[in-house]
Design an enzyme around this catalytic site. Structure first.
Site, mmCIF file in Angstrom:
data_model
loop_
_atom_site.group_PDB
_atom_site.id
_atom_site.type_symbol
_atom_site.label_atom_id
_atom_site.label_comp_id
_atom_site.label_asym_id
_atom_site.label_seq_id
_atom_site.Cartn_x
_atom_site.Cartn_y
_atom_site.Cartn_z
ATOM 1 N N ARG A 97 0.849 -1.187 0.000
ATOM 2 C CA ARG A 97 0.000 0.000 0.000
ATOM 3 C C ARG A 97 0.878 1.229 0.000
ATOM 4 O O ARG A 97 1.706 1.391 0.894
ATOM 5 C CB ARG A 97 -0.807 -0.023 1.309
ATOM 6 C CG ARG A 97 -2.248 0.068 1.092
ATOM 7 C CD ARG A 97 -3.063 -0.087 2.315
ATOM 8 N NE ARG A 97 -2.604 0.458 3.567
ATOM 9 C CZ ARG A 97 -3.411 0.855 4.526
ATOM 10 N NH1 ARG A 97 -4.713 0.786 4.349
ATOM 11 N NH2 ARG A 97 -2.951 1.288 5.658
ATOM 12 N N THR A 127 -0.939 7.507 -0.863
ATOM 13 C CA THR A 127 -2.236 7.402 -1.563
ATOM 14 C C THR A 127 -3.088 6.254 -1.023
ATOM 15 O O THR A 127 -4.285 6.196 -1.310
ATOM 16 C CB THR A 127 -2.009 7.129 -3.059
ATOM 17 O OG1 THR A 127 -1.367 5.851 -3.185
ATOM 18 C CG2 THR A 127 -1.128 8.191 -3.693
ATOM 19 N N ASP A 157 0.103 -2.941 12.311
ATOM 20 C CA ASP A 157 0.621 -3.313 10.994
ATOM 21 C C ASP A 157 0.952 -4.801 11.006
ATOM 22 O O ASP A 157 1.932 -5.229 11.630
ATOM 23 C CB ASP A 157 1.870 -2.474 10.670
ATOM 24 C CG ASP A 157 2.324 -2.700 9.237
ATOM 25 O OD1 ASP A 157 2.497 -3.873 8.838
ATOM 26 O OD2 ASP A 157 2.495 -1.709 8.514
ATOM 27 N N ASP A 203 4.525 -5.890 9.742
ATOM 28 C CA ASP A 203 5.585 -5.547 10.694
ATOM 29 C C ASP A 203 5.540 -6.457 11.926
ATOM 30 O O ASP A 203 6.581 -6.888 12.430
ATOM 31 C CB ASP A 203 5.454 -4.082 11.130
ATOM 32 C CG ASP A 203 5.988 -3.126 10.069
ATOM 33 O OD1 ASP A 203 6.700 -3.583 9.158
ATOM 34 O OD2 ASP A 203 5.678 -1.930 10.163
HETATM 35 C C1 PRP Z 1 -1.267 -4.530 4.540
HETATM 36 C C2 PRP Z 1 -2.117 -5.770 4.656
HETATM 37 C C3 PRP Z 1 -2.939 -5.732 3.400
HETATM 38 C C4 PRP Z 1 -3.150 -4.260 3.201
HETATM 39 C C5 PRP Z 1 -4.547 -3.914 3.631
HETATM 40 O O1 PRP Z 1 -0.219 -4.732 3.671
HETATM 41 O O2 PRP Z 1 -1.367 -6.941 4.788
HETATM 42 O O3 PRP Z 1 -2.316 -6.316 2.286
HETATM 43 O O4 PRP Z 1 -2.203 -3.571 4.034
HETATM 44 O O5 PRP Z 1 -4.832 -2.596 3.367
HETATM 45 P P1 PRP Z 1 -5.874 -2.145 2.264
HETATM 46 O O6 PRP Z 1 -7.104 -2.981 2.475
HETATM 47 O O7 PRP Z 1 -6.091 -0.700 2.611
HETATM 48 O O8 PRP Z 1 -5.264 -2.324 0.923
HETATM 49 P P2 PRP Z 1 0.939 -3.631 3.451
HETATM 50 O O9 PRP Z 1 0.608 -2.773 2.295
HETATM 51 O O10 PRP Z 1 1.222 -2.943 4.745
HETATM 52 O O11 PRP Z 1 2.155 -4.499 2.972
HETATM 53 P P3 PRP Z 1 2.968 -5.667 3.736
HETATM 54 O O12 PRP Z 1 2.040 -6.834 3.895
HETATM 55 O O13 PRP Z 1 4.088 -5.930 2.795
HETATM 56 O O14 PRP Z 1 3.441 -5.118 5.062
HETATM 57 N N1 URA Z 2 -2.621 -2.876 7.008
HETATM 58 C C1 URA Z 2 -2.291 -3.332 8.231
HETATM 59 O O1 URA Z 2 -1.334 -4.115 8.372
HETATM 60 N N2 URA Z 2 -3.007 -2.924 9.281
HETATM 61 C C2 URA Z 2 -4.063 -2.091 9.169
HETATM 62 O O2 URA Z 2 -4.697 -1.759 10.179
HETATM 63 C C3 URA Z 2 -4.396 -1.622 7.886
HETATM 64 C C4 URA Z 2 -3.665 -2.040 6.815
#
Ligand code: PRP
Ligand code: URA
Length: 209
Positions: free
Chosen positions: A104, A108, A200, A203
């Site tokens: 994400r 944006t 997160d 993380d």
């Molecule tokens: C997080 C999560 C989803 C997304 C959800 O991933 O694991 O994939 O955010 O958010 P959304 O519904 O608003 O799209 P992130 O983009 O943080 O990436 P990561 O899994 O690599 O940490």
């Molecule tokens: N992605 C995450 O990992 N946590 C949230 O709360 C939203 C998006």
């Protein structure tokens, strides 16, 4: 319109409470995420078709049941979806695993695609897209767009925690996809995080910041 199922099984709810706590460390977070994913997969696979087979037990011949059809496809959205895969494979070890890499954009909140590798015969398999978080819905919607562009027709989405905003967007974008959750939370905050959520997920699973 896609249906939304929230699993209220006590084991799922108990473990979810554990990973929501901010003091839960990476090791326990990882273990519990996989355990919840396994329990959810048990419920989601209830409908799998069976066929009859003849076997010989040490005592007699028997007509028994075995799962029929193509192996399931499990599609984690990288990174955090990876944290659910092992728990599902413990139950369904023959499933195929495809990967959709999205992150994400922090400004944006739009998903950015960086990797796609899917199993063969996507159009003939039931696909379960897995990601712990359904926040704005952008990532899951895009991952399912990718699957559909590659021919997938039978898709389910399995997430641990969702925000109502993401669920509504998902239902609108993909009305043919049922959504399976461990919890439907209250809302998104101004940074696009689920409230109360669990922070997160990527993380917390991988020990990064
Ligand atoms: C997080 C999560 C989803 C997304 C959800 O991933 O694991 O994939 O955010 O958010 P959304 O519904 O608003 O799209 P992130 O983009 O943080 O990436 P990561 O899994 O690599 O940490
Ligand atoms: N992605 C995450 O990992 N946590 C949230 O709360 C939203 C998006």
């Amino acid at each position: 319109m896609g249906k939304v199922y929230v699993f209220d099984h006590p084991l799922i709810q108990h473990k979810l409470t554990f990973i929501r706590k901010k003091e839960t460390g990476t090791k326990e977070f990882r273990e519990m995420t996989n355990e919840i994913a396994g329990l959810m997969a048990f419920e989601i696979t209830r409908h799998l078709p069976l066929r009859e087979v003849e076997v010989e037990t040490p005592v007699a011949k028997a007509t028994c049941k075995t799962i029929s059809g193509k192996k399931l496809g499990i599609i984690p959205i990288l990174r955090a979806g990876l944290g659910m895969v092992d728990g599902i494979l413990e139950l369904i070890p023959a499933a195929k695993v495809g990967h959709v890499g999205l992150y994400r954009d922090p400004e944006t909140l739009m998903p950015v695609e960086y990797y796609v590798k899917l199993p063969k015969d996507v159009s003939e398999r039931e696909m379960i897209v897995v990601d712990p978080m359904l926040a704005t819905g952008g990532s899951a919607i895009e991952a399912i767009n990718v699957l559909k562009r590659n021919g997938a027709k039978n898709i389910k989405l399995m997430c641990l925690v969702a925000a109502p905003e993401g669920v509504d967007k998902m239902k609108e974008a993909h009305p043919d996809v049922d959504i399976y959750l461990a919890a439907m939370d209250e809302k998104l905050n101004e940074k696009g995080y689920i409230v109360p959520g669990l922070g997160d997920a990527g993380d917390r699973l991988f020990g990064t910041k």
